[in-house]
Design a protein around this motif. Structure first.
Motif, PDB file in Angstrom:
ATOM      1  N   SER A  89      55.794 129.574  29.432  1.00 32.38           N
ATOM      2  CA  SER A  89      55.902 128.453  30.370  1.00 32.38           C
ATOM      3  C   SER A  89      54.730 127.491  30.233  1.00 32.38           C
ATOM      4  N   THR A 143      60.721 121.724  27.182  1.00 39.96           N
ATOM      5  CA  THR A 143      60.387 120.326  27.448  1.00 39.96           C
ATOM      6  C   THR A 143      60.713 119.465  26.224  1.00 39.96           C
ATOM      7  N   GLN A 179      54.889 134.365  23.935  1.00 41.07           N
ATOM      8  CA  GLN A 179      55.983 135.015  24.642  1.00 41.07           C
ATOM      9  C   GLN A 179      55.732 136.518  24.739  1.00 41.07           C
ATOM     10  N   THR A 192      55.052 137.327  35.414  1.00 36.99           N
ATOM     11  CA  THR A 192      56.472 137.227  35.073  1.00 36.99           C
ATOM     12  C   THR A 192      56.901 138.354  34.140  1.00 36.99           C
ATOM     13  N   GLN A 233      57.059 131.800  37.647  1.00 36.27           N
ATOM     14  CA  GLN A 233      58.026 130.753  37.953  1.00 36.27           C
ATOM     15  C   GLN A 233      59.171 131.330  38.789  1.00 36.27           C
ATOM     16  N   SER A 262      62.812 132.066  39.858  1.00 34.24           N
ATOM     17  CA  SER A 262      64.070 132.198  39.126  1.00 34.24           C
ATOM     18  C   SER A 262      65.015 133.066  39.927  1.00 34.24           C
ATOM     19  N   ARG A 286      53.175 128.950  42.624  1.00 36.38           N
ATOM     20  CA  ARG A 286      54.231 128.395  41.768  1.00 36.38           C
ATOM     21  C   ARG A 286      55.612 128.899  42.179  1.00 36.38           C
ATOM     22  N   THR A 320      63.316 119.812  32.856  1.00 36.13           N
ATOM     23  CA  THR A 320      62.150 120.626  32.525  1.00 36.13           C
ATOM     24  C   THR A 320      60.900 119.766  32.435  1.00 36.13           C
ATOM     25  N   ASN A 374      57.576 120.247  34.857  1.00 33.27           N
ATOM     26  CA  ASN A 374      56.205 120.331  34.363  1.00 33.27           C
ATOM     27  C   ASN A 374      55.319 119.248  34.965  1.00 33.27           C
TER      28      ASN A 374
END
Length: 250
Positions: free
Chosen positions: A62, A68, A100, A129, A165, A167, A197, A224, A228
């Protein structure tokens, strides 16, 4: 009006207009209780006063701006642009270390490597996350955070923690609350600001300002980008509040 006052006014006007001039992006509303620092950022204030602030951002995909329109649309890059526009006399350097599938301990190792190479005055650490999605031990996350945050404190570096984030998919498929609670407890224990966040993104989704999970595929890149931009504005507001707290506590 004197020429010096006119110059200051023009610089201020320019700083206010630059963020709004970015094509295709709009901000989101920032509930005050979700962007309060709640703790001072003295190293950040000293660096800005001296004219140069180095920021290290650590996290998962992220923070790299996944989805983006490009690297400059990622929230760390947008944060730098916002800060530079508001303080044109200050040099802002933003370094991002992320990948990642990064656990908190692995992110802590990246953080330590970068700090050993080029120390920063401010660290922004997005985490939780991956741990929540994989069901990793909350205590392991907390232990990794405590170790690195103590090192940052000893080095005189400010830190801000960042929640995962929001979700609906993650909420439906993982027990996220223990990780959110742990991050809030760690931030309180170390007297650090925490960017809310998860709550910010949930608020924006519920008020239909930006909701990636319900955005049509053809519009997702623009959404996206906007997300941001909103996150960058939220972080900028939190940093201003933290610097103000540091100024008051002098």
């Amino acid at each position: 009006m004197s020429s010096a006052r006119l110059l200051r006014w023009l610089l201020l006007l320019g700083a206010l207009l630059v963020p709004a001039a970015r094509a295709g992006t709009r901000g989101c509303d920032l509930p005050p209780d979700l962007v309060e620092a709640g703790a001072p950022l003295p190293a950040t204030l000293r660096a800005v006063t001296a004219g140069r602030l180095r920021i290290l951002v650590v996290g998962g995909v992220s923070v790299l701006g996944a989805g983006t329109s490009g690297p400059e649309a990622a929230w760390p890059a947008r944060l730098r642009a916002l800060l530079a526009a508001r303080r044109p006399g200050v040099e802002f350097e933003v370094t991002v270390r992320a990948r990642q599938g990064l656990s908190t301990a692995e992110a802590g190792d990246l953080l330590a490597e970068e700090m050993a190479r080029t120390p920063a005055q401010l660290v922004l650490w997005a985490t939780g996350t991956f741990s929540a999605a994989k069901g990793l031990e909350v205590d392991d996350m907390v232990e990794a955070l405590n170790e690195r945050l103590e090192q940052l404190r000893a080095a005189g570096t400010d830190a801000v923690l960042i929640e995962p984030q929001f979700s609906r998919f993650l909420r439906a498929n993982a027990n996220v609350e223990p990780y959110l609670d742990a991050l809030r407890l760690v931030a309180a224990t170390h007297q650090l600001p925490l960017l809310r966040r998860w709550e910010l993104m949930r608020h924006w989704a519920e008020t239909e300002q930006v909701d990636l999970e319900r955005t049509p595929k053809a519009e997702r890149v623009a959404a996206t980008d906007r997300l941001n931009e909103c996150l960058a504005q939220a972080m900028a507001a939190l940093l201003r509040d933290g610097a103000a707290e540091a100024r008051r506590s002098r």
